[in-house]
Design an enzyme around this catalytic site. Structure first.
Site, PDB file in Angstrom:
ATOM      1  CG  HIS A 148      39.373  40.083  37.006  1.00 36.91           C
ATOM      2  ND1 HIS A 148      37.779  39.605  36.589  1.00 36.91           N
ATOM      3  CD2 HIS A 148      39.961  40.220  38.026  1.00 36.91           C
ATOM      4  CE1 HIS A 148      37.225  38.949  37.869  1.00 36.91           C
ATOM      5  NE2 HIS A 148      38.684  39.716  38.616  1.00 36.91           N
ATOM      6  CG  ASP A 165      40.353  33.745  32.461  1.00 36.73           C
ATOM      7  OD1 ASP A 165      39.659  34.846  33.025  1.00 36.73           O
ATOM      8  OD2 ASP A 165      40.203  32.704  33.545  1.00 36.73           O
ATOM      9  N   GLY A 167      38.669  32.982  46.585  1.00 40.58           N
ATOM     10  CA  GLY A 167      38.883  33.216  45.228  1.00 40.58           C
ATOM     11  C   GLY A 167      40.584  32.517  44.811  1.00 40.58           C
ATOM     12  CB  SER A 198      36.248  26.156  47.123  1.00 42.41           C
ATOM     13  OG  SER A 198      34.574  27.033  46.480  1.00 42.41           O
ATOM     14  CG  ASP A 218      39.158  29.646  37.470  1.00 41.68           C
ATOM     15  OD1 ASP A 218      40.360  30.461  37.590  1.00 41.68           O
ATOM     16  OD2 ASP A 218      38.460  30.358  37.943  1.00 41.68           O
ATOM     17  CG  ASN A 224      29.141  32.896  45.472  1.00 42.42           C
ATOM     18  OD1 ASN A 224      29.076  32.467  44.412  1.00 42.42           O
ATOM     19  ND2 ASN A 224      28.678  32.170  46.240  1.00 42.42           N
ATOM     20  CE  LYS A 225      34.326  33.026  39.527  1.00 41.59           C
ATOM     21  NZ  LYS A 225      34.389  31.904  39.726  1.00 41.59           N
TER      22      LYS A 225
HETATM   23  C1  GLA Z   1      38.015  34.295  38.345  1.00 36.03           C
HETATM   24  C2  GLA Z   1      37.201  33.172  36.965  1.00 36.03           C
HETATM   25  C3  GLA Z   1      38.749  33.130  36.236  1.00 36.03           C
HETATM   26  C4  GLA Z   1      39.358  34.505  35.863  1.00 36.03           C
HETATM   27  C5  GLA Z   1      39.313  34.965  37.370  1.00 36.03           C
HETATM   28  C6  GLA Z   1      40.268  36.221  37.183  1.00 36.03           C
HETATM   29  O1  GLA Z   1      38.140  32.608  39.041  1.00 36.03           O
HETATM   30  O2  GLA Z   1      36.477  31.631  36.596  1.00 36.03           O
HETATM   31  O3  GLA Z   1      38.358  32.592  34.738  1.00 36.03           O
HETATM   32  O4  GLA Z   1      38.664  34.970  35.620  1.00 36.03           O
HETATM   33  O5  GLA Z   1      38.561  34.612  37.927  1.00 36.03           O
HETATM   34  O6  GLA Z   1      41.378  36.467  36.893  1.00 36.03           O
END
Ligand code: GLA
Length: 458
Positions: free
Chosen positions: A50, A52, A143, A146, A190, A233-234
């Site tokens: 968290h 980037d 995490g 994908s 990512d 699922n964010k």
């Molecule tokens: C997700 C986001 C990334 C990063 C991580 C946490 O994967 O897509 O950009 O912020 O969470 O480190």
């Protein structure tokens, strides 16, 4: 390296069982033979969680699990998508009218993000159509990125269909931006590692400008990924965007406190750069400028001298406008301390002292604590899994990726690997209540992989 494009390998598909199976399934689905194949790997973030999107460097490596797409460009303007996993239904749309529905994070929307990113980059309104069959083996919502692998793979597919060329860095930047069409305000980690990864090495990813540097991990240790089996699922919740907004607000309040022009500031790193001080000093500034009690929107508006309306419409993202509590002190403390841990981790890898595995493990443990207590992005299952991993021989263990579920990553001395795997399996996965779905259980040592395109030489 900044100008290098993704590699294309000519292969005999018949000799690669996964490609061959995909080719056969493609043939039965679309009645034709794929023209080419593209792969993009998932990733495990070793340290730097968290941060980037706050402008700080992170240290991920690509994993072997990936998204693989078989592609056939067609003369119609239709985009037809199918997935080898029956859980993901077929989808088709006009290639000239890509609509991404933010309200539901359905699988095909990630594909469309990649397509749209490339289309917009070249300012194209007319795209040729294509038939695509997608095959992914990265556990979803765990995490390991994908969804970004799918966005990146779709971006590279579209570029290849158009017969255009871009560097890996350009592709990573385009895909990081276009994944935000899904509604999450992610950073660029990512997508960057998916394109810039190289076999056998982790990478330090730095932003503005984006670059990746090899980080040689200790040869006497193995990185092991374990899935907590709690799905996160964010894009389906606002947890992730709330954290991004808390960091944004903390940056603005810190900038205001230091009499900087706060309204243009978006990231915590910008405050440090403008002040020209160290991360340790930023931690002190945070303690002076912010208080540990949560802030409500009214207090934030008072501090910045803006109206609630301005806060909602000019600073917050659409899905965080109703949030009533912002923990600015804790989030800023996490970000500045985690950014420092990434640099320490890299330095230890370079200097390779004798107790390197132990030192790296300690940093990973501190990272987990900070994620759990200051950033509040862990969950009871992740905390339990991390404890189990440490108990059975990991020198360090932490959640990886966005958190609130998903996987842990542990550093394990190579000679302890077999007993570690057996014991963690027994302690976490063979629980007497049988509550963990067998298909989600995964515990594996990783080797860094890389993205590629394949042309059939058969
Ligand atoms: C997700 C986001 C990334 C990063 C991580 C946490 O994967 O897509 O950009 O912020 O969470 O480190």
């Amino acid at each position: 390296m900044a100008t290098e494009s993704p590699a294309t390998r000519r292969v005999q598909v018949a000799e690669h069982p996964r490609l061959l199976k995909l080719k056969e399934m493609f043939n039965s689905k679309f009645g034709s033979i794929p023209k080419f194949y593209v792969r993009a790997p998932g990733r495990v973030n070793i340290i730097g969680e968290h941060i980037d999107y706050c402008g700080y460097s992170v240290l991920p490596m690509a994993v072997e699990q990936d998204v693989l797409i078989a592609v056939e460009p067609v003369k119609t303007y239709t985009l037809q998508l199918a997935n080898t996993n029956p859980l993901y239904p077929d989808f088709s749309t006009s290639a000239n009218n890509i609509q991404i529905d933010k309200t539901k994070p359905l699988w095909h929307n990630y594909f469309l993000c990649g397509v749209k990113g490339i289309q917009e980059h070249f300012g194209l309104s007319n795209l040729t159509g294509m038939n695509c069959l997608v095959d992914g083996n990265i556990p979803p919502s765990s995490g390991l990125s994908s969804s970004s692998a799918l966005v990146c793979c779709a971006g590279l597919v579209t570029l290849t269909v158009l017969g255009r060329n871009l560097s890996k860095v350009e592709l990573a930047e385009i895909c990081a931006k276009s994944e935000r069409y899904i509604g999450t305000e992610g950073g660029g980690m990512d997508q960057s590692i998916s394109f810039l990864a190289e076999e056998g090495t982790a990478k330090l990813i730095e932003f503005s400008p984006l670059r990746a540097t090899d980080v040689k991990l200790p040869s006497g240790a193995v990185f092991v990924i374990a899935n907590s089996c709690v799905e996160m699922n964010k894009a389906a919740t606002s947890h992730f965007n709330i954290r991004v907004m808390e960091c944004r607000l903390a940056a603005k309040l810190l900038a205001k406190y230091k009499s900087l022009q706060w309204d243009k500031v978006l990231r915590l790193e910008e405050v440090q750069a403008k002040l020209g001080i160290s991360l340790e000093e930023m931690l002190l500034v945070t303690e002076d400028a912010l208080h540990p009690e949560p802030y409500n929107p009214e207090e934030i508006c008072r501090c910045l001298g803006i109206s609630l309306e301005e806060l909602r419409t000019q600073i917050l993202s659409p899905n965080t406008q109703e949030v009533l509590i912002f923990k600015l002190y804790q989030r800023a403390k996490h970000v500045y301390s985690e950014a420092a841990r990434v640099l320490q981790f890299k330095k230890i890898c370079e200097e390779a002292p004798e107790d390197m595995v132990q030192l790296l493990g300690e940093l990973m443990n501190q990272s987990h604590m900070s994620c759990r207590d200051m950033y509040e992005c862990s969950c009871p299952e992740l905390d339990q899994l991390v404890d189990i991993c440490r108990k059975f021989g990991a020198q360090g263990s932490r959640l990886t990726g966005a958190g609130w579920g998903g996987c842990t990553v542990s550093i394990v001395p190579a000679d302890k690997l077999p007993s570690f795997l057996a014991n963690v399996h027994k302690a976490y996965y063979q629980r007497s209540d049988g509550s963990l779905a067998p298909e989600k259980q995964s515990l594996f040592a990783t080797k860094p992989g890389a993205s590629e395109r394949y042309e059939d030489n058969t």
